[in-house]
Design an enzyme around this catalytic site. Structure first.
Site, mmCIF file in Angstrom:
data_model
loop_
_atom_site.group_PDB
_atom_site.id
_atom_site.type_symbol
_atom_site.label_atom_id
_atom_site.label_comp_id
_atom_site.label_asym_id
_atom_site.label_seq_id
_atom_site.Cartn_x
_atom_site.Cartn_y
_atom_site.Cartn_z
ATOM 1 N N SER A 101 10.777 -4.346 23.408
ATOM 2 C CA SER A 101 10.486 -3.664 24.667
ATOM 3 C C SER A 101 11.749 -3.161 25.365
ATOM 4 O O SER A 101 12.482 -2.339 24.828
ATOM 5 C CB SER A 101 9.672 -4.593 25.564
ATOM 6 O OG SER A 101 9.179 -3.950 26.694
ATOM 7 N N ASP A 243 10.404 2.526 28.762
ATOM 8 C CA ASP A 243 11.249 1.496 28.172
ATOM 9 C C ASP A 243 11.213 1.698 26.656
ATOM 10 O O ASP A 243 10.657 2.675 26.158
ATOM 11 C CB ASP A 243 10.767 0.100 28.569
ATOM 12 C CG ASP A 243 9.330 -0.171 28.152
ATOM 13 O OD1 ASP A 243 8.594 0.803 27.898
ATOM 14 O OD2 ASP A 243 8.940 -1.350 28.067
#
Length: 449
Positions: A101, A243
């Site tokens: 992530s 992200d």
């Protein structure tokens, strides 16, 4: 063996336990073993972000899965929500995302989706751990003629682009809109600009040249400074940043000001209510969402249901009550009529469509909610004890609650991952909020430090 699964799959430093090829082979074998028998020829989708170590982990997982007689469908770099969609679209038995992530490139992780694009149930994660930790999986082998195959899915990116576009009403065009998109050198580097271009927007792409080590490096949703400058320089209508795996999104309005997930929830909730599409006039947020969201929604006749921190808990509440909109302050937003997980690209499209329907700039739309001053302090502790059993801490909390009144909030909890107590205080006056939070933190340190 230490516990593998956290709140969002398995994560750690790449090539260090548990993110090693050896452990990933076992994870692949255990997962495949549990899926055998679910269909005539089970298959698992594997996708990843742009980290260099993704190749190593992908190969290890593939070896483990195929060794158990289950096929693998490789899609390459694709956002996490894209893997959830492709798993459903290809009617696969499960999906795996190799990503850490928003973490730096040195980290990596794996998280799983069931056949319907939902997070893997806790019970199945626990069973995977048991098979590995007790060595049971080591004695289970497939015959050579039963070994699975690995296939490359060549049209995964195109499928997901079409899916994302189809979350907008038929005939929607973004012609005349100038949009800056920061892809964080991550999984969305192809998809996000392509979706916008195919909807006729004028696109200014940032950080779309991944090299395996530059994912999230000084860019993306955790570092919006470059996006802010680009929006102003190009006189864009808005900008947004993903992200590394693009399951979240942060916005910058035409004035260069940032906007977090709470504001996204607020403006999208109001739009859905106007359209008569907000089920039971309710949205789902976490305990970390700003009290300003509650106040704005209350004034609009919308209820806010709060859950524990984590998009999986938001989704569980949404599925249980069939609510249509939920998310986190971090920018994980779930539109349940479209997706089963947070989707940064779908969220960006919904915000753009809202701007078009309302005919207003983003700076004006986000004014529907005022963020109240919020202070977060991590108070170091040496031992753990229930907060309710600490008299001095309880006295400080009661004092803070009285100090902020009905337009403020106090939350104190012990971290599940670090030796700290997390103190959060919200209110109308920044200096007062800061003081009250520090008084609680000091009381905790005296009791547990």
């Amino acid at each position: 063996m230490r516990k593998l699964f956290g709140t969002d799959g398995i994560r750690g430093v790449a090539n260090r336990e548990p993110m090693t090829p050896e452990t990933m082979v076992k994870v692949g074998r255990a997962t495949a073993h549990l899926l055998r028998g679910t269909s005539e020829r089970p298959a698992i989708v594997i996708g990843k972000d742009t980290r260099l170590t993704g190749y190593m982990l992908e190969t290890a997982l593939t070896a483990g899965i195929t060794s158990m007689g289950v096929d693998v469908l490789l899609v390459g770099p694709l956002p996490t929500p894209g893997i959830a969609f492709i798993t459903r679209s290809l009617r696969a038995d499960a999906g795996v995302v190799i990503s850490a992530s928003h973490n730096p490139y040195e980290d990596n992780g794996v998280k799983f989706f069931s056949h319907d694009g939902l997070k893997l149930p806790d019970a199945m994660e626990q069973r995977i751990e048991e098979l590995i930790s007790n060595g049971e999986i080591d004695g289970i082998r497939s015959a050579p003629r039963e070994i699975g195959k690995a296939y490359r899915v060549g049209d995964a990116v195109g499928r997901y682009i079409e899916f994302a576009k189809n979350t907008l009403p038929k005939g929607t065009t973004l012609k005349g809109m100038r949009v800056v998109v920061d892809c964080a050198n991550g999984a969305a580097y192809k998809v996000s600009p392509a979706v916008l271009k195919e909807l006729n927007a004028e696109v200014v792409p940032l950080n779309v040249e991944p090299d395996g080590t530059n994912i999230n490096k000084g860019c993306g949703s955790l570092h919006p400074e470059g996006l802010q400058r680009a929006v102003l320089r190009h006189k864009a209508h808005l900008g947004f940043a993903h992200d590394g795996d693009a399951d979240r999104v942060l916005f910058v309005d035409e004035q260069g000001e940032t906007m977090d997930g709470d504001h996204i929830l607020a403006l999208c909730a109001l739009d859905l209510k106007r359209e008569g599409r907000l089920r039971e006039d309710t949205i789902v947020a976490t305990v970390m969402s700003n009290i300003g969201l509650d106040i704005a929604m209350q004034e609009a006749g919308i209820k806010v249901v709060r859950t524990a921190v984590g998009d999986r808990y938001v989704l569980e509440e949404m599925l249980a009550k069939r609510y249509m909109l939920g998310g986190e302050q971090s920018g994980h937003i779930i539109f349940l009529e479209h997706q089963t997980t947070g989707d940064g690209i779908v969220t960006a499209l919904q915000v753009l469509a809202t701007m078009q329907r309302c005919g207003k700039p983003l700076s004006e739309l986000k004014a529907c909610m005022r963020s109240y001053p919020q202070v977060l302090i991590n108070a170091p502790i040496r031992r753990k004890s229930a907060i309710e059993e600490l008299p001095r801490v309880q006295e400080a909390i009661r004092s803070a609650e009285a100090g902020v009144g009905s337009r403020g909030r106090v939350m104190v909890r012990l971290s599940g991952t670090e030796p700290v107590a997390r103190v959060m205080v919200e209110g109308e006056k920044p200096a007062k909020v800061e003081r009250l939070a520090r008084e609680i933190a000091l009381a905790i340190e005296k009791e547990l430090g």
